[in-house]
Design a protein around this motif. Structure first.
Motif, PDB file in Angstrom:
ATOM      1  N   SER A  30       0.936  -1.410   0.126  1.00  0.00           N
ATOM      2  CA  SER A  30       0.181  -0.088   0.047  1.00  0.00           C
ATOM      3  C   SER A  30       0.562   1.422   0.371  1.00  0.00           C
ATOM      4  O   SER A  30       0.751   2.161  -0.966  1.00  0.00           O
ATOM      5  CB  SER A  30      -0.779   0.232   1.441  1.00  0.00           C
ATOM      6  N   ILE A  31       1.596   1.560   0.837  1.00  0.00           N
ATOM      7  CA  ILE A  31       2.818   2.652   0.834  1.00  0.00           C
ATOM      8  C   ILE A  31       3.367   2.397  -0.502  1.00  0.00           C
ATOM      9  O   ILE A  31       3.790   3.342  -1.151  1.00  0.00           O
ATOM     10  CB  ILE A  31       3.685   2.312   1.945  1.00  0.00           C
ATOM     11  N   GLN A  49       3.100  12.771   1.646  1.00  0.00           N
ATOM     12  CA  GLN A  49       3.545  11.192   1.530  1.00  0.00           C
ATOM     13  C   GLN A  49       4.238  10.877   3.033  1.00  0.00           C
ATOM     14  O   GLN A  49       3.523   9.497   3.352  1.00  0.00           O
ATOM     15  CB  GLN A  49       3.941  10.383   0.135  1.00  0.00           C
ATOM     16  N   GLN A  81       2.011  11.204   5.799  1.00  0.00           N
ATOM     17  CA  GLN A  81       0.905   9.716   6.030  1.00  0.00           C
ATOM     18  C   GLN A  81       1.601   8.105   6.061  1.00  0.00           C
ATOM     19  O   GLN A  81       0.908   7.660   6.773  1.00  0.00           O
ATOM     20  CB  GLN A  81       0.585   9.455   4.213  1.00  0.00           C
ATOM     21  N   HIS A  82       3.314   8.024   5.229  1.00  0.00           N
ATOM     22  CA  HIS A  82       3.397   6.351   5.477  1.00  0.00           C
ATOM     23  C   HIS A  82       4.547   6.332   6.153  1.00  0.00           C
ATOM     24  O   HIS A  82       4.912   5.177   6.825  1.00  0.00           O
ATOM     25  CB  HIS A  82       3.737   6.187   4.313  1.00  0.00           C
ATOM     26  N   ASP A  91       3.799   4.764   9.693  1.00  0.00           N
ATOM     27  CA  ASP A  91       4.296   3.079   9.545  1.00  0.00           C
ATOM     28  C   ASP A  91       5.031   2.056   9.315  1.00  0.00           C
ATOM     29  O   ASP A  91       5.689   1.288   9.464  1.00  0.00           O
ATOM     30  CB  ASP A  91       2.636   2.229   8.441  1.00  0.00           C
TER      31      ASP A  91
END
Length: 129
Positions: free
Chosen positions: A6-7, A95, A98-99, A102
Motif C-alpha cells: 500500500s505504501i 506522502q 502519511q506513510h 507505518d
C-alpha cells in the motif's frame, strides 16, 4: 495487499507508477541521515520525540503533519527529493507524513530499533523493487 504494498503503491502512484520510486525515496532519505537511527534522531531533535516514540513503540502511532516532516527534514532536502522524482515538495512531505509512521513501525518490531537495522532496512526496501 500488505501494508508495504500500500505504501509503495501510494507513493509510486504519485511518481507516475515508477517502479522502485518508494524504495529510492526511502533509501535517499535514510542515506542522507545515517540510516534508520539517524532519521529517528533527526525527527526527535526536531520536536517529534513523542511521535517517534509511538512509531517505534508497540502502541498506536501518533500522526504527524506534512509541515512537521518538512520542518524536521528541512525544506532543502524535501525540495531536492521531490525534484528528483518529479513531484512537488508538498506531495512528498504529505506522502512521508502519511506513510513514515507505518514504515518506521514495521522497521522497529517489538518496540525497539533492531541492532541490525541496516540489514532490515535493505530487506524491507528490497520488497519495493
Amino acid at each position: 495487499m500488505g501494508l508495504l504494498d500500500s505504501i509503495a503503491g501510494a507513493v509510486m502512484g504519485k511518481l507516475g507508477g515508477t517502479e522502485g520510486g518508494m524504495a529510492q525515496i526511502a533509501l535517499d532519505m535514510f542515506n542522507q541521515h545515517g540510516g534508520l537511527n539517524g532519521v529517528l534522531e533527526k525527527l526527535k531533535s526536531s520536536g517529534l520525540g513523542d511521535q517517534v516514540a509511538s512509531w517505534v513503540g508497540t502502541g498506536e502511532n501518533q500522526a504527524v503533519s506534512a509541515d512537521q516532516i518538512t520542518n524536521a527534514l528541512g525544506n532543502s532536502q524535501i525540495a531536492e527529493l521531490a525534484a528528483k522524482f518529479g513531484i512537488t515538495p508538498d506531495v512528498l512531505s504529505s506522502q512521508l507524513a502519511q506513510h513514515l509512521p507505518d514504515v518506521i513501525n514495521k522497521l522497529t518490531p517489538h518496540g525497539e530499533v533492531p541492532a541490525d537495522s541496516g540489514n532490515m532496512l535493505t530487506s524491507v526496501l528490497g520488497m519495493f523493487k
